[in-house]
Design a protein around this motif. Structure first.
Motif, PDB file in Angstrom:
ATOM      1  N   LEU A 208      44.821  45.649  37.370  1.00 26.78           N
ATOM      2  CA  LEU A 208      45.127  46.206  38.808  1.00 26.78           C
ATOM      3  C   LEU A 208      46.579  45.983  39.371  1.00 26.78           C
ATOM      4  CD1 LEU A 208      43.640  48.015  40.946  1.00 26.78           C
ATOM      5  CD2 LEU A 208      42.757  45.809  41.773  1.00 26.78           C
ATOM      6  N   PRO A 209      46.984  44.773  39.168  1.00 22.77           N
ATOM      7  CA  PRO A 209      48.320  44.584  40.153  1.00 22.77           C
ATOM      8  C   PRO A 209      49.354  45.442  39.319  1.00 22.77           C
ATOM      9  CG  PRO A 209      47.143  42.593  39.585  1.00 22.77           C
ATOM     10  CD  PRO A 209      46.166  43.661  38.643  1.00 22.77           C
ATOM     11  N   ASP A 210      49.233  46.030  38.066  1.00 21.40           N
ATOM     12  CA  ASP A 210      50.384  46.694  37.481  1.00 21.40           C
ATOM     13  C   ASP A 210      50.442  48.187  37.614  1.00 21.40           C
ATOM     14  OD1 ASP A 210      51.061  44.161  36.328  1.00 21.40           O
ATOM     15  OD2 ASP A 210      49.649  44.252  34.476  1.00 21.40           O
ATOM     16  N   VAL A 239      42.581  53.395  32.423  1.00 20.14           N
ATOM     17  CA  VAL A 239      41.641  52.718  32.546  1.00 20.14           C
ATOM     18  C   VAL A 239      41.923  51.261  33.205  1.00 20.14           C
ATOM     19  CG1 VAL A 239      39.354  51.536  31.396  1.00 20.14           C
ATOM     20  CG2 VAL A 239      40.518  53.830  30.916  1.00 20.14           C
ATOM     21  N   VAL A 240      41.366  50.952  34.317  1.00 19.81           N
ATOM     22  CA  VAL A 240      41.961  49.786  35.027  1.00 19.81           C
ATOM     23  C   VAL A 240      41.021  48.780  35.333  1.00 19.81           C
ATOM     24  CG1 VAL A 240      43.201  49.032  37.350  1.00 19.81           C
ATOM     25  CG2 VAL A 240      43.526  51.309  36.235  1.00 19.81           C
ATOM     26  N   SER A 241      41.446  47.451  34.834  1.00 23.40           N
ATOM     27  CA  SER A 241      40.467  46.228  34.855  1.00 23.40           C
ATOM     28  C   SER A 241      40.918  45.441  36.145  1.00 23.40           C
ATOM     29  CB  SER A 241      40.229  45.604  33.735  1.00 23.40           C
ATOM     30  OG  SER A 241      41.689  45.063  33.157  1.00 23.40           O
ATOM     31  N   ILE A 242      39.918  44.682  36.543  1.00 28.50           N
ATOM     32  CA  ILE A 242      40.266  43.698  37.703  1.00 28.50           C
ATOM     33  C   ILE A 242      40.543  42.370  37.076  1.00 28.50           C
ATOM     34  CG2 ILE A 242      39.467  42.689  39.878  1.00 28.50           C
ATOM     35  CD1 ILE A 242      37.904  45.180  40.318  1.00 28.50           C
ATOM     36  N   ALA A 247      34.268  34.248  36.814  1.00 29.95           N
ATOM     37  CA  ALA A 247      33.210  35.024  36.815  1.00 29.95           C
ATOM     38  C   ALA A 247      32.993  35.924  35.626  1.00 29.95           C
ATOM     39  CB  ALA A 247      32.984  35.583  37.963  1.00 29.95           C
ATOM     40  N   GLU A 248      31.841  36.185  35.050  1.00 29.39           N
ATOM     41  CA  GLU A 248      31.934  37.244  33.819  1.00 29.39           C
ATOM     42  C   GLU A 248      32.449  38.633  34.206  1.00 29.39           C
ATOM     43  OE1 GLU A 248      28.608  39.103  30.892  1.00 29.39           O
ATOM     44  OE2 GLU A 248      27.957  37.644  32.494  1.00 29.39           O
ATOM     45  N   SER A 249      31.797  39.139  35.581  1.00 26.13           N
ATOM     46  CA  SER A 249      32.213  40.313  35.936  1.00 26.13           C
ATOM     47  C   SER A 249      31.971  40.533  37.478  1.00 26.13           C
ATOM     48  CB  SER A 249      31.541  41.214  35.259  1.00 26.13           C
ATOM     49  OG  SER A 249      29.937  41.289  35.421  1.00 26.13           O
ATOM     50  N   LEU A 250      32.303  41.646  37.967  1.00 24.04           N
ATOM     51  CA  LEU A 250      32.084  41.892  39.412  1.00 24.04           C
ATOM     52  C   LEU A 250      30.968  43.029  39.514  1.00 24.04           C
ATOM     53  CD1 LEU A 250      35.587  41.974  40.816  1.00 24.04           C
ATOM     54  CD2 LEU A 250      33.954  40.074  41.306  1.00 24.04           C
ATOM     55  N   ASN A 251      29.976  43.295  40.519  1.00 24.89           N
ATOM     56  CA  ASN A 251      29.194  43.996  40.402  1.00 24.89           C
ATOM     57  C   ASN A 251      29.937  45.499  41.112  1.00 24.89           C
ATOM     58  OD1 ASN A 251      29.159  44.014  43.525  1.00 24.89           O
ATOM     59  ND2 ASN A 251      27.444  43.078  43.545  1.00 24.89           N
ATOM     60  N   LEU A 252      29.351  46.604  40.891  1.00 21.91           N
ATOM     61  CA  LEU A 252      30.273  47.782  41.462  1.00 21.91           C
ATOM     62  C   LEU A 252      30.806  47.815  42.665  1.00 21.91           C
ATOM     63  CD1 LEU A 252      30.772  50.792  40.983  1.00 21.91           C
ATOM     64  CD2 LEU A 252      28.408  51.381  41.828  1.00 21.91           C
ATOM     65  N   ALA A 253      29.955  47.357  43.755  1.00 17.43           N
ATOM     66  CA  ALA A 253      30.373  47.503  45.051  1.00 17.43           C
ATOM     67  C   ALA A 253      31.571  46.552  45.379  1.00 17.43           C
ATOM     68  CB  ALA A 253      29.202  47.094  46.174  1.00 17.43           C
ATOM     69  N   MET A 254      31.303  45.421  44.501  1.00 15.89           N
ATOM     70  CA  MET A 254      32.717  44.358  44.875  1.00 15.89           C
ATOM     71  C   MET A 254      33.842  44.847  43.931  1.00 15.89           C
ATOM     72  SD  MET A 254      30.524  40.828  44.083  1.00 15.89           S
ATOM     73  CE  MET A 254      31.959  39.875  44.340  1.00 15.89           C
ATOM     74  N   ALA A 255      33.838  45.563  42.853  1.00 19.26           N
ATOM     75  CA  ALA A 255      34.813  46.011  42.249  1.00 19.26           C
ATOM     76  C   ALA A 255      35.422  47.216  42.976  1.00 19.26           C
ATOM     77  CB  ALA A 255      34.349  46.408  40.530  1.00 19.26           C
ATOM     78  N   ALA A 256      34.717  48.214  43.567  1.00 19.41           N
ATOM     79  CA  ALA A 256      35.361  49.107  44.246  1.00 19.41           C
ATOM     80  C   ALA A 256      36.052  48.815  45.455  1.00 19.41           C
ATOM     81  CB  ALA A 256      34.025  50.119  44.586  1.00 19.41           C
ATOM     82  N   THR A 257      35.238  47.579  46.211  1.00 21.77           N
ATOM     83  CA  THR A 257      36.038  47.344  47.281  1.00 21.77           C
ATOM     84  C   THR A 257      37.354  46.588  46.922  1.00 21.77           C
ATOM     85  OG1 THR A 257      33.840  46.559  48.242  1.00 21.77           O
ATOM     86  CG2 THR A 257      35.926  45.419  49.135  1.00 21.77           C
TER      87      THR A 257
END
Length: 268
Positions: A208-210, A239-242, A247-257
């Motif tokens: 994401l920062p790139d 295709v962008v990752s955070i 943590a293993e992952s973020l849920n949809l709402a957190m990732a979208a935010t």
């Protein structure tokens, strides 16, 4: 239109059953109506989409607490009907609807109209988002961080689901929302509109920062359980990752935010 002082007290009346039935998608589609619960959401409905409001049901105590909402409804020609707490509770799927609900017509707009609002900004695409709370939270985040529009695919939850409407806390009425278009058509339309199409997915090799978020773009969000299908990712420009520390992952709402906040920051 003035407040109807006849108190609705029969929780089993035809009117009450009719409003309650709007909790079902088939009924909403047939009648072209949906329910808005709570004074904050009703206030936003009347302020931003007053033309869509049809009826306001309110308890006497809520009418006294929120006189400005009742006055705004009266000024807009919306029928205001007093009812008991029991009647209001019988109209919704929540035991405590905060003393007030409105019945309204749909507020979504055609896809072309939603995309015309994008300009130099960004939009959000929901592909297969099924959880009402997640959909509503993403829409609220889109509103908070200045997205130009939200595009909801035909495979996603209905935006007029009562839980979606509640989760948006009025944001549903603040920005253009388009519904019902298949995912491939949505992504093609975004590209034709000059938007760079970015898939938000943990499988992304671009961090994401790139990503250059200074150009017009569309964030594509996937399903809560399986994310974005490979064929959908293939239709995107990147295709962008955070980046995640532990943590293993973020849920949809957190990732979208997180993604939408990044877009908002880039636009400043």
């Amino acid at each position: 239109m003035t407040t109807d002082l006849t108190l609705l007290s029969n929780a089993r009346s035809e009117r009450v059953r009719s409003v309650r039935s709007l909790g079902r998608r088939a009924v909403r589609q047939r009648q072209g109506l949906f329910v808005v619960e709570g004074p904050q959401a009703v206030r936003e409905l009347l302020s931003y989409a007053g033309h869509a409001a049809r009826d306001l049901y309110v308890t006497s105590s809520a009418a006294e607490r929120h006189t400005e909402v009742v006055e705004r409804a009266n000024a807009a020609g919306v029928a205001v009907r007093l009812c008991t707490d029991e009647v209001l509770a019988a109209m919704t799927d929540t035991p405590h609807p905060q003393g007030m609900i409105a019945v309204a017509a749909p507020v979504d707009v055609p896809l072309a109209e939603a995309l015309s609002a994008a300009g130099d900004g960004f939009v959000v695409v929901l592909t297969n988002v099924r959880d009402p709370g997640n959909a509503g939270t993403v829409l609220r985040a889109a509103d908070a961080f200045g997205a130009a529009a939200v595009l909801v695919s035909d495979a996603s939850v209905n935006v007029y689901n009562p839980k979606v409407v509640r989760s948006t806390v009025g944001s549903l009425f603040h920005l253009p929302v388009s519904v019902g278009t298949p995912v491939p058509e949505l992504l093609h339309a975004c590209r034709v509109a000059g938007l760079r199409v970015l898939a938000a997915d943990g499988a992304g090799t671009t961090s994401l920062p790139d990503v250059d978020l200074s150009v017009p773009h569309a964030w594509v969000m996937g399903n809560e359980a399986w994310g974005l299908e490979p064929e959908v990712r293939a239709l995107c420009d990147d295709v962008v990752s955070i980046p995640i520390v532990r943590a293993e992952s973020l849920n949809l709402a957190m990732a979208a935010t997180v993604c939408l906040h990044a877009s908002s920051s880039a636009a400043r």
